[in-house]
Design an enzyme around this catalytic site. Sequence first.
Site, mmCIF file in Angstrom:
data_model
loop_
_atom_site.group_PDB
_atom_site.id
_atom_site.type_symbol
_atom_site.label_atom_id
_atom_site.label_comp_id
_atom_site.label_asym_id
_atom_site.label_seq_id
_atom_site.Cartn_x
_atom_site.Cartn_y
_atom_site.Cartn_z
ATOM 1 N N GLU A 65 4.932 -23.724 23.322
ATOM 2 C CA GLU A 65 4.956 -22.853 24.503
ATOM 3 C C GLU A 65 6.348 -22.306 24.795
ATOM 4 O OE1 GLU A 65 1.360 -25.482 24.824
ATOM 5 O OE2 GLU A 65 3.489 -25.798 24.356
ATOM 6 N N HIS A 134 -4.525 -32.065 32.491
ATOM 7 C CA HIS A 134 -5.309 -30.859 32.221
ATOM 8 C C HIS A 134 -6.099 -30.403 33.442
ATOM 9 C CE1 HIS A 134 -4.708 -32.660 28.220
ATOM 10 N NE2 HIS A 134 -4.857 -31.445 27.722
#
Length: 339
Positions: A65, A134
């Site tokens: 990322e 998550h």
Amino acid sequence: MNKTNERKLTIARAMAEAVAQEMRVDPMVFVMGEDIGALGGVYGNTRGLLEEFGAERIRDTPISETAFIGAAVGAAQDGMRPVVELMFVDFFGVCFDAIYNLMAKNTYFSGGNFKVPMVLMTSTGGGYSDAGQHSQCVYGTFAHLPGMKVVAPSNAYDAKGLMTAAMRDDSPVVYMYHKSLQGMGWLGTEKGATVHVPEESYTVEIGKAKVVRPGHDVTIVSLGMGVHNALKAADALAEQGVEAEVVDLVSLVPLDRETIRESVARTGRLIVVDEDYMSYGVSGEIIASVTEHDISVLKAAPKRVAYPDVPIPFARVMEQYCLPNPDKIIAAWGDMKAA
């Protein structure tokens, strides 16, 4: 509108349509992220784009990322208009320098000589037992940091219009979509998020909230999935003779404080619903926006329905216990009336 002319889309399809339409008219727009090519995105947000635009403009990336968000910042400063997906907002920690010290600040650092016209889209929300890495929303984390616009659609109409507006904006926009609203069957989807979406391109103003249900007894303010919880609570309260007004924030930065204040001035009461953590977040900011402006409009102390300040549990019964829901909103109204 005539029901026969309705064209209902899920949020995922609305997002993909907005991106495709903008890519057709602006060659500077391209998309990067993990699994956004052949898979079409884990949540379907880029489905069909690879087939139309090819791998040069729909770029699958490695699991890094920091690298691809940093690359997007450079591309944006060089005149491109990247749309980048951070698959889960929880992953912001591994690329926070690229987001906040580069994406958000470089326009300021350059004295306005460089713009950073990029969209960082990312999933939020829990409810399906995927635990603490998550399932977060962390709306307040991004809204707290200057330099970025932050939006969070609750329905497909707003999702398409906000995405188009974000891609055309010269500022970096963090586009936060809730997993439970996307229209992905394996997640379960809130039906109210799938609404009529015009086929033509259009924009929804960033920085303008919407009164999605009028009322005169209490204002319920929320965003994303919380709007649907608020609407369900309002329906239940109406059976008790209580008319709740529901405000969908739509945008966190800029924040439409005026619409919130006008609503509370009409109702005299305020409940804020937020799936982000209770402390130091959006809920407190909304309440402060009202009380600092004119506390005299309040007939009762405001209430918050938010996620408790604990890591999100994996166990379904524990996670559901923590999540905001219509029953908790109704209970907040009961506490407000009893006080």
